[in-house]
Design a protein around this motif. Structure first.
Motif, short mmCIF file in Angstrom:
data_model
loop_
_atom_site.label_atom_id
_atom_site.label_comp_id
_atom_site.label_asym_id
_atom_site.label_seq_id
_atom_site.Cartn_x
_atom_site.Cartn_y
_atom_site.Cartn_z
N THR B 213 0.84 -1.19 0.00
CA THR B 213 0.00 0.00 0.00
C THR B 213 0.87 1.24 0.00
O THR B 213 2.08 1.18 0.19
N VAL B 214 0.22 2.36 -0.20
CA VAL B 214 0.92 3.63 -0.31
C VAL B 214 0.82 4.37 1.02
O VAL B 214 -0.19 4.29 1.70
N SER B 215 1.88 5.05 1.41
CA SER B 215 1.77 5.94 2.56
C SER B 215 2.54 7.23 2.28
O SER B 215 3.23 7.34 1.27
N LYS B 216 2.40 8.16 3.18
CA LYS B 216 3.05 9.45 2.99
C LYS B 216 2.96 10.26 4.27
O LYS B 216 2.30 9.84 5.21
N CYS B 217 3.60 11.41 4.26
CA CYS B 217 3.51 12.36 5.36
C CYS B 217 2.04 12.66 5.65
O CYS B 217 1.26 12.91 4.76
N ASP B 218 1.66 12.60 6.95
CA ASP B 218 0.25 12.77 7.29
C ASP B 218 -0.01 13.97 8.21
O ASP B 218 -1.10 14.11 8.74
N PHE B 219 0.99 14.82 8.40
CA PHE B 219 0.87 15.97 9.33
C PHE B 219 0.61 15.48 10.75
O PHE B 219 0.09 16.22 11.59
N CYS B 220 0.91 14.23 11.06
CA CYS B 220 0.77 13.66 12.40
C CYS B 220 -0.56 14.00 13.07
O CYS B 220 -0.57 14.62 14.15
N PRO B 221 -1.67 13.60 12.50
CA PRO B 221 -2.97 13.99 13.08
C PRO B 221 -3.18 13.46 14.49
O PRO B 221 -3.95 14.04 15.26
N ASP B 222 -2.49 12.35 14.84
CA ASP B 222 -2.64 11.85 16.20
C ASP B 222 -2.01 12.81 17.21
O ASP B 222 -2.52 13.01 18.30
N LEU B 223 -0.90 13.42 16.82
CA LEU B 223 -0.29 14.42 17.70
C LEU B 223 -1.12 15.69 17.74
O LEU B 223 -1.33 16.28 18.80
N ILE B 224 -1.59 16.09 16.57
CA ILE B 224 -2.37 17.33 16.49
C ILE B 224 -3.59 17.22 17.39
O ILE B 224 -3.97 18.16 18.09
N ARG B 225 -4.20 16.05 17.38
CA ARG B 225 -5.40 15.83 18.18
C ARG B 225 -5.16 16.09 19.67
O ARG B 225 -6.08 16.43 20.39
N VAL B 226 -3.93 15.88 20.13
CA VAL B 226 -3.64 16.15 21.54
C VAL B 226 -2.88 17.45 21.71
O VAL B 226 -2.21 17.68 22.71
N GLY B 227 -2.97 18.30 20.70
CA GLY B 227 -2.42 19.64 20.84
C GLY B 227 -0.91 19.74 20.67
O GLY B 227 -0.29 20.68 21.16
N LYS B 228 -0.34 18.76 19.99
CA LYS B 228 1.10 18.83 19.76
C LYS B 228 1.38 19.05 18.29
O LYS B 228 0.60 18.64 17.42
N VAL B 229 2.53 19.63 18.02
CA VAL B 229 2.92 19.83 16.63
C VAL B 229 3.55 18.55 16.09
O VAL B 229 4.00 17.71 16.86
N PRO B 230 3.58 18.38 14.76
CA PRO B 230 4.15 17.15 14.18
C PRO B 230 5.61 16.92 14.58
O PRO B 230 6.32 17.84 14.99
N TYR B 231 6.03 15.66 14.42
CA TYR B 231 7.38 15.26 14.82
C TYR B 231 8.46 16.12 14.18
O TYR B 231 9.40 16.55 14.85
N CYS B 232 8.32 16.38 12.88
CA CYS B 232 9.37 17.12 12.18
C CYS B 232 9.52 18.53 12.74
O CYS B 232 10.62 19.06 12.83
N VAL B 233 8.39 19.12 13.12
CA VAL B 233 8.41 20.50 13.61
C VAL B 233 9.19 20.58 14.92
O VAL B 233 10.09 21.39 15.09
N SER B 234 8.85 19.68 15.85
CA SER B 234 9.50 19.76 17.16
C SER B 234 10.93 19.23 17.12
O SER B 234 11.73 19.57 17.98
N ALA B 235 11.24 18.41 16.12
CA ALA B 235 12.58 17.83 16.08
C ALA B 235 13.62 18.77 15.50
O ALA B 235 14.81 18.63 15.77
#
Lengths: 300, 320, 437
Positions: B213-235
């Motif tokens: 199957t295909v995947s891609k960058c997803d803007f980390c919606p699981d993090l966003i849902r708990v008020g956090k920024v995506p992994y790339c942003v904080s890293a």
């Protein structure tokens, strides 16, 4: 600075905030892994309108890494060196945070007005005890809004209790003004307090509020040697009314779940046309078969 | 180098302080940001799973204690109400430190051969200056990948995020040819890393991935849902990547927070290949006032990673 | 039994009754190739698509090329047989059955190649269950399945008369089940005027249908490429270009089939040079059209020299130089010369040209698919070096060979079931050439 945090495990906590939380459990089960364990605690302090919020973060330093301790009970207390007042016990979440909110009134203060807050994890068979404390003086920030000469003015008044227990202004401190957003606080200005403990800021235009233009405004004293973190907040409808996003060009909307009408109609017409002809051909074949039955064979 | 490390640490310290305060503010404002993490009901299941600790080490932890709130497949089709996410990438600050790539791979349980975030070394023409160009998924507002999907496995939500349902995807790869930005990756085989995550599947969590199957960058919606920024942003140690809600007109890189509209207008923000009409949700700030020379991007790179840039015009000119 | 003696089937009966040693060897060889292909397919199922040469940049490779190729051959068969039928072309009879077979057989093989390219075969039903009308793949699924039905009906209508003849020809030495099958399939057709009228009407309608569907289906296939924004594909000309290329390749395959069956079943009396020249001329006209479309497509890309078009054309003239030359120069010019100049027009020359054309058109599809994927808008960087370029692996080649082998096998079997030349309406009293040509 160092007074704000009892332990400054900066890098590790930074990554706590970054990585997916990995919880561990502070249950009663004996530890099966024999690695030496060290508990570490930090205490963050925030003074609100009439209550303080204490956030204790507990994590474990093991040989193979650091994890947050979850479901551990942290006991919070406030003292003035002579008498102590318990603020209750709170369990840590999977980030290792236990949060205690306590009213400022009635907390024991020393002669300088300072209150010593303590967070304590008593430990169990598995994990050793840890403790952190922090000293600060309660303060209060009030925000008020007015329009002067068609300018929007935000005014802050910052007070503390003086030695006699009376309300007295806090002078010369720096106040930072923020709008809370989904991921962070948007800074909209800084105010330096005058001797009367107040200061003003021309409220910026074009700050987006909610759909009615309401904005929550925070004014904060940050990392102050005496007061720690103090915060006041108020709501005003000076924001730009929030417009929900619209594509700048009308979208062709091929990505939506439902196809455009013309496409569906075209498809139906084409398929109906083609399959009708197929049906006709099959019908003719059926008729050929029937004909053969009716007129019994000339050939055999 | 020494100096820079110190500076980094200072930055980190500073970031931490800010974050601590932000969390506190969240409580004061309404408690919603913090409350979302609390899961007091989790119990020990006895089953151990390997997880990454905060030090980047692998250790065994009880499975029942690993939960980020994970929404169902149905729920993951709805965006966060009233949100519209946007990313801003400041090309002037990027030095190909690749922390975004690594954090993203760890966060999404990606095998080493899959990267959602890629860093290009672009040079628009011979005389113009080369620059590092981190490229996530652009989560376009007119996403061709979604248009061409025959089974609705990839979809756009009300909050602008384009997601993939790996349990729906048939692996035709049409979306990969449809995307003009080469954003999507395919699972060419079964990867061990897919098994790290034992939770029930949710397109929001993006993992475990599925073979074929295909995947891609997803803007980390699981993090966003708990008020956090995506992994790339904080890293990102340089704070190159900003993330936020465009309706709220605010973006943050975890340290600094800006008004989105002001940032874009002050710094002449643009979207990559605007001419294609895909209307990306990722904006770039032009590579001006560089903090690093382009060459620094090769500094600490693994030889194998360096190898990947050997065909770029820049490398050909400077390292013959 | 006078009727039996004059039955035209008499001459074709051996074709159906006996299979020579060579024939069996041929079938065995094909089965062997298919066996290897099956092993390759198993590898792909067990180890994932990693066994192919496809990677994140070139996500479609030889499989898709084969898909386009076989679908092209198929539509060409439909177009040629449909057109020949509708226009009552006098020389059509000896070749029309082959064209119909080509249509149906390659139509069965083509879609299999797209299945090979799909990552999750287990989720194939989703195409129907969750189909989105906006997706060109859905158009393709609908179009191809419609086309398969149409072509089968058309083929059936076309062979009905012969089935009746086979049923009625008692001297045929065939096992009982075969005779029973013929009887069942012949639907009791005895050639009464009303039956004839109905059959003709149905055949005419289906001929018209297969022609139009072939055009639509192949355009839809082209749109899979041209609706994307990829520099090499995003072209308005792709629909007609693909249709022309398809018919072109089909005419060449038809010539090759004519040559093979003429040799194998000794049909020299029926398939003559006239037929080769006639189909050759169709091929010549299509070659000219194909050349024109190719030229238009590349001229506009080259003249405007947009950055990405320029990169693509550079790639075509460097890395893909020989495929490009063979497909777009040799593949266009050779038929123009060989068929165009009367003195080169021999059966063997025309057939050789047809072989070159088939190869050229396969390569043409290859240089449409692969170089475009190798030159995306964002340069291919920050990717594993071994992922940069596409080279098909043995798995892909083996499955390609299997496709060709299945085509040959089905064709062989079909020719064992029904005469490769329509025999109905031919009687011994008339001269073969007068009736057939």
């Amino acid at each position: 600075m160092k007074r704000i945090f009892a332990f400054a495990l900066l890098l590790s906590l930074m990554s706590v905030l970054v990585l997916k939380p990995a919880g561990s459990y502070a249950g009663e089960k004996p530890d099966t892994t024999a690695t030496p364990v060290e508990s570490r605690m930090q205490l963050a302090y925030l003074c609100g309108a009439d209550s303080v919020i204490l956030t204790a973060t507990l994590n474990l330093k093991k040989e193979d890494g650091t994890v947050n301790l979850k479901n551990a009970f942290i006991e919070f207390s406030a003292s003035n060196g002579e008498s102590a007042k318990s603020l209750g016990k709170f369990a840590t979440d999977q980030e290792g945070n236990a949060i205690c909110k306590a009213p400022v009134a009635g907390l024991p203060a020393d002669k300088d007005g300072m209150i010593n807050y303590t967070a304590k994890f008593t430990g169990n068979k598995k994990y050793p005890a840890a403790e952190a404390s922090f000293k600060a003086k309660p303060a209060r920030i009030r925000l008020s809004f007015s329009i002067q000469d068609s300018l929007r003015i935000l005014k802050v008044d910052v007070t503390q209790k003086n030695l006699k227990g009376e309300t007295a202004p806090i002078a010369k401190e720096k106040i930072l003004v923020y709008i809370p957003r989904i991921f962070s606080l948007l800074k909209i200005g800084e105010i330096t307090l005058d001797d009367a403990g107040s200061g003003t800021l021309e409220f910026p235009k074009e700050i987006v509020g909610d759909t009615l233009g309401n904005l929550t405004v925070l004014a904060k004293i940050e990392e102050n040697d005496n007061f720690g973190n103090v915060q006041g907040q108020n709501v005003i409808n000076w924001g730009v009314h929030k417009q929900y996003y619209k594509a700048e060009v009308p979208s062709r909307e091929l990505w939506t779940p439902i196809a455009p009408l013309w496409m569906i109609i075209t498809l139906i017409i084409m398929l109906a046309g083609v399959w009708a002809h197929y049906m006709y051909a099959v019908y003719e074949l059926i008729m050929i078969k029937r004909l053969s039955k009716r007129e019994k064979p000339p050939l055999f | 180098m020494e100096e820079e490390t110190n500076k980094n640490q200072k930055n980190t310290r500073r970031q931490f302080l800010k974050k601590g305060l932000i969390a506190g503010a969240g409580v004061a404002v309404g408690g919603s940001l913090i409350a979302a993490y609390v899961d007091a009901t989790a119990t020990e299941t006895g089953e151990k799973v390997k997880v990454l600790t905060t030090d980047g080490e692998i250790m065994e932890v009880d499975k029942g204690l690993l939960k980020l709130p994970r929404v169902s497949r149905e729920e993951s089709h709805q965006g966060l109400p009233g949100r519209k996410f946007v990313m801003v990438i400041d090309l002037g600050k990027c030095k190909n430190a690749r922390k975004c790539v690594e954090a993203c791979q760890k966060g999404h349980h990606l095998p080493k051969s899959q990267e959602f975030m890629k860093v290009y070394l672009l040079q628009d023409s011979e005389k113009t200056s080369p620059y590092w160009f981190p490229k996530p998924c652009f989560h376009c507002d007119n996403p061709l990948c979604v248009s061409v999907c025959p089974v609705g496995a990839t979809y756009k939500r009300s909050d602008g995020i384009v997601l993939i349902d790996n349990e729906r995807c048939i692996g035709c790869k049409f979306c990969m040819t449809g995307c003009p930005y080469s954003t999507r990756v395919f699972a060419w085989k079964h990867y061990e890393e897919f098994e790290q995550d034992k939770e029930p599947y949710s397109p929001e969590a993006g993992s475990p991935g599925k073979e074929g199957t295909v995947s891609k960058c997803d803007f980390c919606p699981d993090l966003i849902r708990v008020g956090k920024v995506p992994y790339c942003v904080s890293a990102c140690p340089m704070g190159v990547i900003y993330f936020g809600d465009v309706d709220e007109d605010t973006v943050t890189n975890g340290t600094e927070t800006f008004q989105f509209s002001k940032l874009i207008s002050d710094r002449a923000g643009y979207r990559y290949l605007e001419v294609l009409g895909t209307r990306p949700c990722v904006y770039y700030l032009p590579p001006v006032e560089r903090q690093f020379e382009v060459d620094r991007g090769f500094g600490d790179l693994d030889e194998k990673i360096k190898e990947r840039y050997k065909d770029t015009p820049y490398s050909k000119k400077h390292n013959p | 039994m006078e009727n039996e003696q004059n039955n035209p089937l008499k001459e074709f009966a051996p074709q159906l009754e006996r299979t020579t040693m060579q024939g069996y060897t041929w079938i065995l060889f094909l089965l062997l190739v298919i066996g290897v292909g099956f092993y390759a397919f198993l590898q792909q199922v067990l180890h994932g698509h990693e066994v192919t040469g496809m990677r994140d940049n070139v996500v479609w490779g030889v499989y898709i090329v084969n898909f386009i190729f076989f679908m092209g051959v198929s539509y060409a068969g439909a177009l040629i047989s449909g057109t020949l039928h509708l226009f009552k072309t006098p020389w059509r009879k000896p070749v029309i059955r082959m064209a119909e077979f080509i249509t149906v057989i390659s139509l069965l093989i083509g879609p299999c190649f797209i299945l090979l390219c799909i990552g999750r075969l287990d989720r194939l039903p989703y195409l129907v269950l969750f189909g989105r009308i906006q997706s060109p793949i859905t158009w393709d699924v609908i179009a191809i399945s419609t086309d398969i039905f149409g072509c089968f009906i058309f083929l059936y209508l076309a062979v009905l008369r012969d089935l009746a003849l086979l049923r009625d020809y008692e001297l045929l030495k065939l096992p009982k089940w075969r005779k029973k099958l013929y009887k069942a399939l012949a639907l009791g057709y005895t050639g009464t005027p009303e039956q004839q009228q109905r059959l003709n009407r149905a055949t005419d309608i289906m001929a018209a249908m297969v022609i139009s569907i072939a055009i639509i289906v192949y355009s839809v296939l082209a749109w899979i490429f041209s609706v994307t924004l990829q520099p090499g594909w995003h072209s308005t000309i792709f629909g007609p270009y693909f249709v022309i290329a398809a018919v072109y390749s089909g005419s060449a395959v038809l010539i090759i089939c004519m040559w093979v069956f003429r040799k194998v079943y000794h049909l020299e009396a029926y398939i003559t040079k006239k037929h080769f020249v006639a189909v050759g001329i169709i091929m010549l006209v299509l070659a000219a059209f194909f050349g024109y479309f190719t030229f238009s497509d590349y001229l506009t890309k080259w003249y405007g020299s947009e950055k990405n078009d320029e990169l693509l054309i550079q790639l075509l003239f460097k890395k893909f130089y020989w495929p490009f030359i063979i497909s777009n120069y040799v593949g266009v010019l050779l038929p123009l010369i060989v068929v165009g100049l009367a003195r080169f027009r021999t059966i063997n020359n025309i057939t050789f040209t047809a072989v070159v054309v088939v190869v050229a058109l396969w390569l043409n599809r290859y240089i449409i698919v692969v170089p475009t994927l190798e030159s995306p808008y964002l340069p291919i960087q920050d990717a594993r070096p071994e992922w940069l370029n596409y080279t098909a692996t043995w798995v892909e080649w083996s499955l390609t060979a299997t496709g060709v082998a299945v085509f040959c096998l089905l064709f062989t079997l079909a020719s064992k079931f029904i005469t490769i030349i329509p025999v109905s309406g031919v009687t011994g009293e008339e001269k073969k050439e007068d009736v057939l040509i």
